[in-house]
Design an enzyme around this catalytic site. Sequence first.
Site, PDB file in Angstrom:
ATOM      1  N   GLU A 100      68.136   5.787  96.552  1.00  0.00           N
ATOM      2  CA  GLU A 100      68.907   5.654  97.786  1.00  0.00           C
ATOM      3  C   GLU A 100      69.621   4.201  98.293  1.00  0.00           C
ATOM      4  O   GLU A 100      70.558   4.723  98.613  1.00  0.00           O
ATOM      5  CB  GLU A 100      68.230   6.809  98.754  1.00  0.00           C
ATOM      6  CG  GLU A 100      67.347   8.816  98.281  1.00  0.00           C
ATOM      7  CD  GLU A 100      66.174   8.059  97.541  1.00  0.00           C
ATOM      8  OE1 GLU A 100      65.789   8.793  97.776  1.00  0.00           O
ATOM      9  OE2 GLU A 100      66.052   6.921  96.487  1.00  0.00           O
ATOM     10  N   CYS A 146      61.834   8.936  99.606  1.00  0.00           N
ATOM     11  CA  CYS A 146      60.277   7.759 100.031  1.00  0.00           C
ATOM     12  C   CYS A 146      59.990   7.792 101.182  1.00  0.00           C
ATOM     13  O   CYS A 146      61.013   8.077 102.249  1.00  0.00           O
ATOM     14  CB  CYS A 146      59.851   6.795  99.203  1.00  0.00           C
ATOM     15  SG  CYS A 146      61.061   5.798  99.567  1.00  0.00           S
ATOM     16  N   ALA A 162      54.850  13.328  60.956  1.00  0.00           N
ATOM     17  CA  ALA A 162      55.947  13.100  60.239  1.00  0.00           C
ATOM     18  C   ALA A 162      55.181  13.669  58.676  1.00  0.00           C
ATOM     19  O   ALA A 162      53.962  14.030  58.430  1.00  0.00           O
ATOM     20  CB  ALA A 162      56.420  11.893  59.410  1.00  0.00           C
ATOM     21  N   ARG A 181      60.343   5.469  70.055  1.00  0.00           N
ATOM     22  CA  ARG A 181      59.806   4.450  70.302  1.00  0.00           C
ATOM     23  C   ARG A 181      60.705   3.896  72.052  1.00  0.00           C
ATOM     24  O   ARG A 181      59.900   3.149  72.806  1.00  0.00           O
ATOM     25  CB  ARG A 181      59.910   3.248  69.962  1.00  0.00           C
ATOM     26  CG  ARG A 181      58.673   3.548  68.419  1.00  0.00           C
ATOM     27  CD  ARG A 181      59.070   2.395  67.199  1.00  0.00           C
ATOM     28  NE  ARG A 181      58.104   3.013  66.222  1.00  0.00           N
ATOM     29  CZ  ARG A 181      58.341   2.775  65.043  1.00  0.00           C
ATOM     30  NH1 ARG A 181      58.673   0.916  64.954  1.00  0.00           N
ATOM     31  NH2 ARG A 181      57.650   2.455  64.567  1.00  0.00           N
ATOM     32  N   THR A 187      46.128   2.089  60.239  1.00  0.00           N
ATOM     33  CA  THR A 187      47.433   1.953  59.944  1.00  0.00           C
ATOM     34  C   THR A 187      48.234   0.391  59.630  1.00  0.00           C
ATOM     35  O   THR A 187      48.871   0.302  59.239  1.00  0.00           O
ATOM     36  CB  THR A 187      48.335   2.684  60.926  1.00  0.00           C
ATOM     37  OG1 THR A 187      47.402   4.379  60.716  1.00  0.00           O
ATOM     38  CG2 THR A 187      50.034   3.216  60.873  1.00  0.00           C
ATOM     39  N   ASP A 233      49.273  -0.472  56.443  1.00  0.00           N
ATOM     40  CA  ASP A 233      51.546  -0.326  56.450  1.00  0.00           C
ATOM     41  C   ASP A 233      51.222  -2.084  57.380  1.00  0.00           C
ATOM     42  O   ASP A 233      53.189  -2.065  57.075  1.00  0.00           O
ATOM     43  CB  ASP A 233      51.829   0.385  57.419  1.00  0.00           C
ATOM     44  CG  ASP A 233      51.813   1.777  56.495  1.00  0.00           C
ATOM     45  OD1 ASP A 233      51.462   1.774  55.654  1.00  0.00           O
ATOM     46  OD2 ASP A 233      51.678   2.791  57.494  1.00  0.00           O
ATOM     47  N   ARG A 244      64.104  -2.251  65.938  1.00  0.00           N
ATOM     48  CA  ARG A 244      64.937  -2.578  65.767  1.00  0.00           C
ATOM     49  C   ARG A 244      65.954  -2.401  65.231  1.00  0.00           C
ATOM     50  O   ARG A 244      67.469  -2.244  64.905  1.00  0.00           O
ATOM     51  CB  ARG A 244      64.163  -3.504  64.651  1.00  0.00           C
ATOM     52  CG  ARG A 244      63.619  -2.836  62.781  1.00  0.00           C
ATOM     53  CD  ARG A 244      62.796  -3.263  62.553  1.00  0.00           C
ATOM     54  NE  ARG A 244      61.816  -2.794  61.712  1.00  0.00           N
ATOM     55  CZ  ARG A 244      60.957  -2.125  61.636  1.00  0.00           C
ATOM     56  NH1 ARG A 244      60.422  -2.201  63.124  1.00  0.00           N
ATOM     57  NH2 ARG A 244      60.599  -1.164  60.720  1.00  0.00           N
ATOM     58  N   GLU A 270      51.290   6.805  66.969  1.00  0.00           N
ATOM     59  CA  GLU A 270      52.111   7.012  65.869  1.00  0.00           C
ATOM     60  C   GLU A 270      51.475   7.534  64.371  1.00  0.00           C
ATOM     61  O   GLU A 270      51.362   7.362  63.792  1.00  0.00           O
ATOM     62  CB  GLU A 270      53.546   5.593  65.845  1.00  0.00           C
ATOM     63  CG  GLU A 270      54.859   5.956  66.407  1.00  0.00           C
ATOM     64  CD  GLU A 270      55.911   4.873  65.788  1.00  0.00           C
ATOM     65  OE1 GLU A 270      55.250   5.074  64.277  1.00  0.00           O
ATOM     66  OE2 GLU A 270      56.812   5.711  65.957  1.00  0.00           O
ATOM     67  N   PRO A 278      46.865   9.568  60.678  1.00  0.00           N
ATOM     68  CA  PRO A 278      47.086  10.989  60.760  1.00  0.00           C
ATOM     69  C   PRO A 278      45.287  11.329  62.080  1.00  0.00           C
ATOM     70  O   PRO A 278      45.193  12.190  62.463  1.00  0.00           O
ATOM     71  CB  PRO A 278      45.959  11.497  59.416  1.00  0.00           C
ATOM     72  CG  PRO A 278      46.260   9.810  58.868  1.00  0.00           C
ATOM     73  CD  PRO A 278      46.942   9.154  59.685  1.00  0.00           C
TER      74      PRO A 278
END
Length: 315
Positions: A46, A72, A151, A181, A193, A197, A204, A253, A256
């Site tokens: 506002e 507010c 996934a 993301r 993970t 990985d 990116r 992400e 599992p």
Amino acid sequence: MTRAAELGRAASRAASPNPGVGCVIATSSGDIYEGATLPPGGDHAEAAALRAARAAGADLAGATVWVTLEPCSHHGRTGPCADALIEEGVARVVVGLVDPDAKVAGEGLRRLRAAGVEVAVGVAADEVAADLAAYFVHRRTGRPFVTLKLAMTIDGRAISDDPATQWITGPEARADGHRLRAVHDAILVGAGTVRADNPRLTTRDAEGPDPIRVVLGAVAADAAVHPCLERSGELIDVLHELAQSGVMSVLVEGGPRVASEFHAAHLVDRYVLYVANAGQTDASAAMSKMWKAEVVDVAQIGNDVRVTLVPPAES
């Protein structure tokens, strides 16, 4: 209100931990001025729209204001928006949703009405609620909004901590995951993970800032995920700590085990599923042995999703 919602969505990531709110002002002569929440310390929507109107020398007496969230009514880093609208002599304020924050919670609307301003509430409420879902969860529960990304292959195999399963989806789906993301304040994975990985967890392949990286457990000092927050303990405690530091939304992400724990604890507000057009010919087959199907149709059937594929031609 649709335009105000568009403005709010565009501002949401930069505005966090403030809600991404949009505002449109129409003067009695038909001139239009717009504003959206600026980064913390800057104007609310506002105030931004009022500033644009003042810069143009507009007469705001009798104007109508559309704003996605209740103005507010308290002093923080900025002054009360409800008071600013009253001082300008606006005649009508149309609001998407009442602010759930205990510092506001209807007080802004009460002030406007007490000053003789006509107030309408609930316009495009469903659209605004979807846009401000993270803010509402944060204010009502004291934790961030949690999105769980999963996934899997078409034969039901979920991505695992095995490095061979890192890229079961194609480049377009991975780019879409990076866009996901970019709209979250933080991204969270398990230490397993990271060890398997060594992900960077950046945006990116999409436009937008990198999220804060959070790892459950400890990782090596040279891991690509650094700089990151390494946390342990109960999930709800980790989430509350993140919320207190200003994190409004978290993208989980994996792997599992982490995904299963969030699901079992009822801490997931939204699930995003990526189904790869691939399957294994036997349970021990490597990714290189997977066959790729062709997706020919995707349709929503009630509350389910039907994906129609055809198998690859015999070579």
